[in-house]
Design a protein around this motif. Structure first.
Motif, PDB file in Angstrom:
ATOM      1  N   TYR A  18      82.753  39.196   6.794  1.00 24.44           N
ATOM      2  CA  TYR A  18      81.826  40.424   7.157  1.00 24.44           C
ATOM      3  C   TYR A  18      80.430  39.940   7.347  1.00 24.44           C
ATOM      4  CZ  TYR A  18      85.910  43.028   5.793  1.00 24.44           C
ATOM      5  OH  TYR A  18      87.141  43.741   5.598  1.00 24.44           O
ATOM      6  N   GLY A  19      79.719  40.721   8.530  1.00 22.50           N
ATOM      7  CA  GLY A  19      78.343  40.499   8.627  1.00 22.50           C
ATOM      8  C   GLY A  19      77.476  40.893   7.679  1.00 22.50           C
ATOM      9  N   PRO A  20      76.185  41.075   7.715  1.00 24.48           N
ATOM     10  CA  PRO A  20      75.209  41.492   6.570  1.00 24.48           C
ATOM     11  C   PRO A  20      75.208  42.963   6.574  1.00 24.48           C
ATOM     12  CG  PRO A  20      73.902  39.882   8.245  1.00 24.48           C
ATOM     13  CD  PRO A  20      75.601  40.119   8.855  1.00 24.48           C
ATOM     14  N   ASP A  21      75.802  43.795   7.852  1.00 28.57           N
ATOM     15  CA  ASP A  21      75.662  45.118   7.710  1.00 28.57           C
ATOM     16  C   ASP A  21      77.416  45.699   7.505  1.00 28.57           C
ATOM     17  OD1 ASP A  21      77.119  44.344   9.992  1.00 28.57           O
ATOM     18  OD2 ASP A  21      76.112  45.598  11.282  1.00 28.57           O
ATOM     19  N   ASP A  22      77.966  44.632   6.719  1.00 31.15           N
ATOM     20  CA  ASP A  22      79.300  45.042   6.451  1.00 31.15           C
ATOM     21  C   ASP A  22      80.258  45.262   7.630  1.00 31.15           C
ATOM     22  OD1 ASP A  22      78.721  44.456   3.828  1.00 31.15           O
ATOM     23  OD2 ASP A  22      78.150  46.511   3.400  1.00 31.15           O
ATOM     24  N   THR A  23      79.804  44.864   8.853  1.00 30.75           N
ATOM     25  CA  THR A  23      80.818  44.979  10.006  1.00 30.75           C
ATOM     26  C   THR A  23      81.650  43.739  10.010  1.00 30.75           C
ATOM     27  OG1 THR A  23      79.167  46.114  11.272  1.00 30.75           O
ATOM     28  CG2 THR A  23      80.933  45.181  12.394  1.00 30.75           C
ATOM     29  N   LYS A  24      83.154  43.874  10.150  1.00 31.95           N
ATOM     30  CA  LYS A  24      84.016  42.792  10.195  1.00 31.95           C
ATOM     31  C   LYS A  24      83.450  41.937  11.390  1.00 31.95           C
ATOM     32  CE  LYS A  24      88.760  41.471  10.657  1.00 31.95           C
ATOM     33  NZ  LYS A  24      89.739  41.831  11.154  1.00 31.95           N
ATOM     34  N   VAL A  25      83.526  40.654  11.545  1.00 31.75           N
ATOM     35  CA  VAL A  25      83.035  39.989  12.475  1.00 31.75           C
ATOM     36  C   VAL A  25      84.210  38.827  13.020  1.00 31.75           C
ATOM     37  CG1 VAL A  25      80.563  40.167  12.216  1.00 31.75           C
ATOM     38  CG2 VAL A  25      81.706  38.130  11.210  1.00 31.75           C
ATOM     39  N   GLY A  26      85.209  38.622  11.993  1.00 29.25           N
ATOM     40  CA  GLY A  26      86.241  37.733  12.463  1.00 29.25           C
ATOM     41  C   GLY A  26      87.020  37.389  11.325  1.00 29.25           C
ATOM     42  N   SER A  46      87.841  32.759  13.459  1.00 34.16           N
ATOM     43  CA  SER A  46      88.163  33.049  14.630  1.00 34.16           C
ATOM     44  C   SER A  46      87.330  34.592  14.866  1.00 34.16           C
ATOM     45  CB  SER A  46      89.657  33.403  14.787  1.00 34.16           C
ATOM     46  OG  SER A  46      89.928  34.417  13.894  1.00 34.16           O
ATOM     47  N   PHE A  47      86.994  34.806  16.213  1.00 35.39           N
ATOM     48  CA  PHE A  47      86.253  36.056  16.365  1.00 35.39           C
ATOM     49  C   PHE A  47      86.994  36.868  17.661  1.00 35.39           C
ATOM     50  CE2 PHE A  47      83.406  33.247  14.442  1.00 35.39           C
ATOM     51  CZ  PHE A  47      82.778  34.134  13.680  1.00 35.39           C
ATOM     52  N   GLY A  48      87.001  38.175  17.636  1.00 39.30           N
ATOM     53  CA  GLY A  48      87.448  38.818  18.686  1.00 39.30           C
ATOM     54  C   GLY A  48      88.971  38.565  19.100  1.00 39.30           C
ATOM     55  N   GLY A  49      89.446  39.078  20.353  1.00 45.30           N
ATOM     56  CA  GLY A  49      90.751  38.949  20.775  1.00 45.30           C
ATOM     57  C   GLY A  49      91.609  40.064  20.353  1.00 45.30           C
ATOM     58  N   PHE A  50      92.908  39.944  20.486  1.00 39.75           N
ATOM     59  CA  PHE A  50      93.726  40.910  20.350  1.00 39.75           C
ATOM     60  C   PHE A  50      95.186  40.473  20.453  1.00 39.75           C
ATOM     61  CE2 PHE A  50      96.692  44.635  21.447  1.00 39.75           C
ATOM     62  CZ  PHE A  50      96.267  45.393  20.555  1.00 39.75           C
ATOM     63  N   LEU A  51      95.883  40.675  19.362  1.00 38.30           N
ATOM     64  CA  LEU A  51      97.172  40.102  19.394  1.00 38.30           C
ATOM     65  C   LEU A  51      97.477  38.533  19.660  1.00 38.30           C
ATOM     66  CD1 LEU A  51      99.458  42.695  21.004  1.00 38.30           C
ATOM     67  CD2 LEU A  51      99.160  42.700  18.641  1.00 38.30           C
ATOM     68  N   LEU A  53      95.279  36.861  21.453  1.00 41.16           N
ATOM     69  CA  LEU A  53      94.922  36.453  22.660  1.00 41.16           C
ATOM     70  C   LEU A  53      93.279  36.592  22.806  1.00 41.16           C
ATOM     71  CD1 LEU A  53      97.796  37.920  25.013  1.00 41.16           C
ATOM     72  CD2 LEU A  53      97.547  35.431  24.190  1.00 41.16           C
ATOM     73  N   GLY A  54      92.924  35.735  23.585  1.00 42.56           N
ATOM     74  CA  GLY A  54      91.460  35.881  23.846  1.00 42.56           C
ATOM     75  C   GLY A  54      90.422  35.604  22.663  1.00 42.56           C
ATOM     76  N   HIS A  55      90.805  35.359  21.598  1.00 39.83           N
ATOM     77  CA  HIS A  55      89.846  35.215  20.388  1.00 39.83           C
ATOM     78  C   HIS A  55      89.097  33.668  20.721  1.00 39.83           C
ATOM     79  CE1 HIS A  55      93.353  32.991  18.920  1.00 39.83           C
ATOM     80  NE2 HIS A  55      92.629  32.540  18.386  1.00 39.83           N
ATOM     81  N   THR A  56      87.992  33.707  19.913  1.00 41.99           N
ATOM     82  CA  THR A  56      87.282  32.617  19.966  1.00 41.99           C
ATOM     83  C   THR A  56      87.294  32.001  18.812  1.00 41.99           C
ATOM     84  OG1 THR A  56      85.563  33.655  21.556  1.00 41.99           O
ATOM     85  CG2 THR A  56      84.831  31.751  20.485  1.00 41.99           C
ATOM     86  N   ILE A  57      87.123  30.413  18.714  1.00 38.45           N
ATOM     87  CA  ILE A  57      87.486  29.884  17.365  1.00 38.45           C
ATOM     88  C   ILE A  57      85.927  29.256  17.358  1.00 38.45           C
ATOM     89  CG2 ILE A  57      88.395  27.786  16.052  1.00 38.45           C
ATOM     90  CD1 ILE A  57      90.283  30.213  16.470  1.00 38.45           C
ATOM     91  N   ILE A  58      85.237  29.208  15.905  1.00 41.44           N
ATOM     92  CA  ILE A  58      83.924  28.861  15.794  1.00 41.44           C
ATOM     93  C   ILE A  58      83.825  28.251  14.419  1.00 41.44           C
ATOM     94  CG2 ILE A  58      81.540  29.370  15.797  1.00 41.44           C
ATOM     95  CD1 ILE A  58      81.802  31.548  17.778  1.00 41.44           C
ATOM     96  N   PRO A  59      83.252  26.889  14.330  1.00 38.55           N
ATOM     97  CA  PRO A  59      83.315  26.310  13.027  1.00 38.55           C
ATOM     98  C   PRO A  59      82.045  27.026  12.320  1.00 38.55           C
ATOM     99  CG  PRO A  59      82.161  24.819  14.449  1.00 38.55           C
ATOM    100  CD  PRO A  59      82.857  25.809  15.448  1.00 38.55           C
ATOM    101  N   SER A  60      81.829  27.327  11.124  1.00 34.27           N
ATOM    102  CA  SER A  60      80.542  27.952  10.394  1.00 34.27           C
ATOM    103  C   SER A  60      80.338  26.982   9.062  1.00 34.27           C
ATOM    104  CB  SER A  60      81.261  29.247   9.918  1.00 34.27           C
ATOM    105  OG  SER A  60      80.255  29.978   9.046  1.00 34.27           O
ATOM    106  N   PRO A  61      79.174  26.396   8.837  1.00 28.60           N
ATOM    107  CA  PRO A  61      78.879  25.645   7.953  1.00 28.60           C
ATOM    108  C   PRO A  61      79.222  26.220   6.516  1.00 28.60           C
ATOM    109  CG  PRO A  61      76.885  26.029   9.431  1.00 28.60           C
ATOM    110  CD  PRO A  61      78.350  27.000   9.807  1.00 28.60           C
ATOM    111  N   GLY A  62      79.555  25.136   5.649  1.00 28.70           N
ATOM    112  CA  GLY A  62      79.539  25.416   4.344  1.00 28.70           C
ATOM    113  C   GLY A  62      78.564  25.053   3.395  1.00 28.70           C
TER     114      GLY A  62
END
Length: 64
Positions: A18-26, A46-51, A53-62
């Protein structure tokens, strides 16, 4: 709240992010762990997509 200080990687995969505004981002796809220290270096998310398909994979720093 859990009394344990560890969590299985199997429980992390698929966890919503979830993002800072509590919206699901991935969701978490994987955790990349440094062999020498055992620390998580980054989460693969992963972000976006449906079933799957079409999602984006992004590394997020730890934490370092």
């Amino acid at each position: 709240m859990s009394k344990h200080s560890l969590i299985s990687s199997q429980r992390v995969k698929g966890t919503n992010v979830y993002g800072p505004d509590d919206t699901k981002v991935g969701q978490i796809e994987a955790m990349m762990i440094q062999k020498e220290t055992g620390r998580v270096r980054y989460a693969v998310m992963s972000f976006g997509g449906f079933l799957g398909l079409g999602h984006t994979i992004i590394p997020s720093p730890g934490q370092h």
